[in-house]
Scaffold this motif. Structure first.
Motif, PDB file in Angstrom:
ATOM      1  N   ALA A  37      50.183  32.100  -1.538  1.00 25.41           N
ATOM      2  CA  ALA A  37      51.157  31.930  -0.454  1.00 25.41           C
ATOM      3  C   ALA A  37      51.333  33.232   0.320  1.00 25.41           C
ATOM      4  O   ALA A  37      51.420  33.229   1.555  1.00 25.41           O
ATOM      5  N   GLU A  38      51.357  34.338  -0.409  1.00 26.34           N
ATOM      6  CA  GLU A  38      51.491  35.654   0.233  1.00 26.34           C
ATOM      7  C   GLU A  38      50.309  35.911   1.169  1.00 26.34           C
ATOM      8  O   GLU A  38      50.499  36.327   2.319  1.00 26.34           O
ATOM      9  N   LEU A  40      48.408  33.784   2.609  1.00 27.67           N
ATOM     10  CA  LEU A  40      48.471  32.854   3.733  1.00 27.67           C
ATOM     11  C   LEU A  40      49.649  33.128   4.662  1.00 27.67           C
ATOM     12  O   LEU A  40      49.706  32.602   5.765  1.00 27.67           O
ATOM     13  N   GLY A  41      50.599  33.923   4.177  1.00 35.25           N
ATOM     14  CA  GLY A  41      51.770  34.245   4.987  1.00 35.25           C
ATOM     15  C   GLY A  41      52.732  33.077   5.123  1.00 35.25           C
ATOM     16  O   GLY A  41      53.358  32.915   6.170  1.00 35.25           O
ATOM     17  N   VAL A  42      52.852  32.269   4.064  1.00 30.88           N
ATOM     18  CA  VAL A  42      53.748  31.116   4.106  1.00 30.88           C
ATOM     19  C   VAL A  42      54.733  31.151   2.942  1.00 30.88           C
ATOM     20  O   VAL A  42      54.459  31.740   1.892  1.00 30.88           O
ATOM     21  N   ASP A  43      55.851  30.501   3.134  1.00 33.48           N
ATOM     22  CA  ASP A  43      56.855  30.361   2.085  1.00 33.48           C
ATOM     23  C   ASP A  43      56.285  29.448   0.999  1.00 33.48           C
ATOM     24  O   ASP A  43      55.773  28.364   1.312  1.00 33.48           O
ATOM     25  N   LYS A  45      57.613  27.422  -0.866  1.00 33.13           N
ATOM     26  CA  LYS A  45      58.220  26.090  -0.820  1.00 33.13           C
ATOM     27  C   LYS A  45      57.528  25.172   0.185  1.00 33.13           C
ATOM     28  O   LYS A  45      57.718  23.973   0.159  1.00 33.13           O
ATOM     29  N   ARG A  46      56.710  25.734   1.077  1.00 34.65           N
ATOM     30  CA  ARG A  46      55.985  24.939   2.069  1.00 34.65           C
ATOM     31  C   ARG A  46      54.545  24.657   1.636  1.00 34.65           C
ATOM     32  O   ARG A  46      53.761  24.113   2.405  1.00 34.65           O
ATOM     33  N   CYS A  47      54.211  25.025   0.405  1.00 37.94           N
ATOM     34  CA  CYS A  47      52.847  24.847  -0.098  1.00 37.94           C
ATOM     35  C   CYS A  47      52.712  23.546  -0.882  1.00 37.94           C
ATOM     36  O   CYS A  47      53.667  23.075  -1.500  1.00 37.94           O
TER      37      CYS A  47
END
Length: 84
Positions: A37-38, A40-43, A45-47
Motif C-alpha cells: 500500500a505504501e 502504491l501510495g494508497v490507504d 483500507k482502500r486495498c
C-alpha cells in the motif's frame, strides 16, 4: 525484473513486486500488505487482497484490508481465461 514471465517496473502493468524479504515479518503479520500500500501510495483500507491461504487472510484483516479467497476459482479454469 520478471514475475511469471511478465515485466515489473514503473512503466509496466505490474509496477511493484513485494516479497517477504522486504519486510521484517511475513504473513500472517500485515507488514507485506502495508508495504505494498505504501509503494502504491494508497490507504490500506482502500486495498483489496486476492489470497489463497489462511496466513494471507489473517494478514489482510490485520492490515484493515478487504480480501477475496481465490481458492474456489482454482478448478474453474479462471486462470486460463485471464488476460495478462
Amino acid at each position: 525484473l520478471l514475475f511469471l514471465g511478465l515485466p515489473v517496473g514503473p512503466k509496466d502493468k505490474i509496477k511493484f513486486l513485494v516479497g517477504s524479504d522486504q519486510v521484517l515479518q511475513g504473513k500472517p503479520h500485515p507488514d507485506l500488505f502495508f508495504r505494498a500500500a505504501e509503494l502504491l501510495g494508497v490507504d490500506p483500507k482502500r486495498c483489496l487482497v486476492f489470497e489463497d491461504a489462511e496466513p494471507g487472510f489473517l494478514a489482510a484483516k490485520a492490515a484493515g484490508m478487504d480480501y477475496i479467497d481465490v481458492r474456489p476459482f482454482r478448478a474453474t479454469g479462471l486462470h486460463e481465461a485471464a488476460r495478462y
